[in-house]
Design an enzyme around this catalytic site. Structure first.
Site, PDB file in Angstrom:
ATOM      1  N   ASP A 263      60.648  49.250  41.214  1.00 32.37           N
ATOM      2  CA  ASP A 263      59.629  50.573  41.335  1.00 32.37           C
ATOM      3  C   ASP A 263      60.133  51.529  42.324  1.00 32.37           C
ATOM      4  O   ASP A 263      60.968  51.256  43.144  1.00 32.37           O
ATOM      5  CB  ASP A 263      58.375  50.320  41.924  1.00 32.37           C
ATOM      6  CG  ASP A 263      57.273  51.511  41.533  1.00 32.37           C
ATOM      7  OD1 ASP A 263      56.370  51.057  40.740  1.00 32.37           O
ATOM      8  OD2 ASP A 263      57.336  52.389  42.355  1.00 32.37           O
ATOM      9  N   ASP A 307      55.091  50.930  32.860  1.00 34.33           N
ATOM     10  CA  ASP A 307      53.681  51.406  33.129  1.00 34.33           C
ATOM     11  C   ASP A 307      53.807  52.596  33.893  1.00 34.33           C
ATOM     12  O   ASP A 307      53.875  52.621  35.098  1.00 34.33           O
ATOM     13  CB  ASP A 307      53.073  50.220  34.034  1.00 34.33           C
ATOM     14  CG  ASP A 307      51.667  50.505  34.401  1.00 34.33           C
ATOM     15  OD1 ASP A 307      51.120  51.399  33.892  1.00 34.33           O
ATOM     16  OD2 ASP A 307      50.962  49.779  34.991  1.00 34.33           O
ATOM     17  N   CYS A 360      47.660  53.997  31.640  1.00 33.56           N
ATOM     18  CA  CYS A 360      46.035  53.855  32.079  1.00 33.56           C
ATOM     19  C   CYS A 360      45.582  55.142  31.954  1.00 33.56           C
ATOM     20  O   CYS A 360      44.981  55.777  32.780  1.00 33.56           O
ATOM     21  CB  CYS A 360      45.741  53.117  33.708  1.00 33.56           C
ATOM     22  SG  CYS A 360      46.365  53.825  34.999  1.00 33.56           S
TER      23      CYS A 360
END
Length: 430
Positions: A263, A307, A360
């Site tokens: 990340d 993601d 999301c």
């Protein structure tokens, strides 16, 4: 505390959130620290009032002709929780810790149906500027989907198949009311409690401490499932964050092969180490951006999972304060971030390898439009139908409602009773 004091506290916290633009969880925590006399049950009710008021702020504000913290909290108690006008009036008049008694205008708004129909964005409980975006995605279901995003979310858990199975987890969690999720084959769910209801603290359960299950929404579980990470593969989780999907991918790989967790924000990676140990995952290398390079992974990965950073419109049930803070510029910034992430992450996919893109979010600009853009910019990749994988690997699950011509999938609270989540799959062909 009696309900009058709880109402006053909720109004105080919500005012703090709105006037000082503070995160709601921090405002609630600070209120609790400053009011030690409030028990855990009191704090639960106050939190429920604040969160439900935020979830339904637009519709309740329209009903009250007033969007103030007082108006929406009182309307939440009277209308949203079904306590009724008489009970609210009694609470306000009989508890000296309660807010001021109802005004004639408030009584009229709470006791009578409004003279006019609220606007669509108010009925959907979303910011006005986002209404055209919702219509684009959902059409005639836009109000319904907005209202579903304004409900309480359940507690969803993913069975860690490296250490347990769903039947065993459900048996251990039977006292909580946990049931099997309808779509994910490894999920368990505790439905949201209404009104004053308090959810069980599943992280205190023995099964959680032993690593038998992880907290993860069913939609997120399904995204990891559709990516189809296989034992023995080389996999890169490019936006690993706290590691929820990383752990799901590791379970799919049965601890075989190599999974890299990366990340760009090293602070987001911090929780992953304790979670890996608890879950008994052995095939993960955590790539700290401050000390590690991914150069040796270029053109080497069987699967890269993204993601992507997004507006978070799909998780408004859990973070209702975020929807009222969201601005058009933030959407544009996320679109640019997503394109940079897609271009960067795609470099690591080997010929014949796969790329999974998830958000999301429920907005087309962050989802379908980004998949379109990526394919236009990268002719070496072709689309893979997530719907076909769904049909093959989840034969007992009902089909999703929102599917693109290519088979990209959008999950929503209104259609699948999950968080809002988008998944598109690609394969590098050269």
């Amino acid at each position: 505390m009696k309900d009058g004091g709880r109402l006053a506290a909720a109004i105080e916290v919500l005012t703090e959130v709105e006037t000082r633009h503070r995160p709601v969880q921090l405002a609630l925590k600070d209120w609790g620290s400053a009011h030690r006399f409030a028990g855990s049950g009191d704090r639960t009710v106050i939190g429920n009032l604040v969160f439900d008021a935020l979830r339904n702020k637009a519709s309740l504000g329209a009903r009250m002709n007033d969007g103030s913290a007082r108006a929406v909290v009182l309307a939440t108690y009277c209308l949203g929780w079904g306590k009724g006008l008489q009970a609210l009036s009694d609470v306000l008049e009989q508890d000296h810790h309660a807010p001021a008694a109802l005004s004639p205008d408030e009584i009229a708004c709470l006791s009578q149906e409004p003279d006019s129909t609220p606007s669509p964005f108010e009925q959907a409980d979303i910011p006005e500027w986002l209404w055209p975006h919702f219509e684009t995605v959902f059409g005639e279901s836009a109000i319904e989907e907005g209202q579903a995003l304004a409900t309480r979310a359940p507690v969803d858990m993913r069975t860690n198949t490296l250490k347990s199975d769903r039947d065993k987890v459900l048996k251990r969690l039977a006292h909580t009311g946990a049931k099997a999720t309808p779509l994910s084959p490894v999920g368990a769910r505790i439905e949201a409690k209404p009104d004053l209801g308090r959810m069980p603290h599943v992280q205190a359960e023995e099964g959680y401490r032993k690593g038998w299950f992880e907290l993860q929404d069913e939609a997120s579980q399904l995204a990891a499932h559709l990516a189809q990470a296989k034992p023995g593969e080389q996999v890169l989780d490019f936006c690993a964050g706290g590691g929820g999907k990383t752990l799901a991918l590791a379970a799919s790989m049965q601890n075989k092969g190599q999974l890299y967790a990366y990340d760009a924000d090293r602070l987001r990676l911090a929780p992953i180490h304790e979670r890996l140990q608890r879950a008994s995952v052995r095939n993960i290398q955590v790539k700290d951006p401050a000390t590690s390079s991914l150069d040796d992974l270029v053109d080497q990965m069987d699967l890269v999972f993204i993601d992507a950073p997004c507006t978070g419109t799909g998780v408004w049930r859990r973070r209702p304060d975020s929807k009222w803070k969201l601005a058009e510029k933030a959407l544009q910034d996320r679109i640019e971030d997503q394109r940079r992430v897609l271009e960067s992450a795609s470099r690591y996919v080997k010929p014949g390898g796969r790329l999974a893109y998830a958000t999301c979010s429920v907005l087309r600009e962050e989802n379908q439009a980004q998949a379109d853009w990526f394919l236009e910019q990268n002719p070496s990749f072709q689309s893979v139908s997530a719907l076909d994988i769904w049909k093959t690997t989840l034969p007992d699950a009902r089909l999703p409602k929102y599917v693109s011509d290519r088979g990209d999938i959008l999950l929503t609270p209104g259609s699948t009773q999950t968080d809002g989540f988008f998944i598109a799959l690609f394969q590098r062909v050269q």
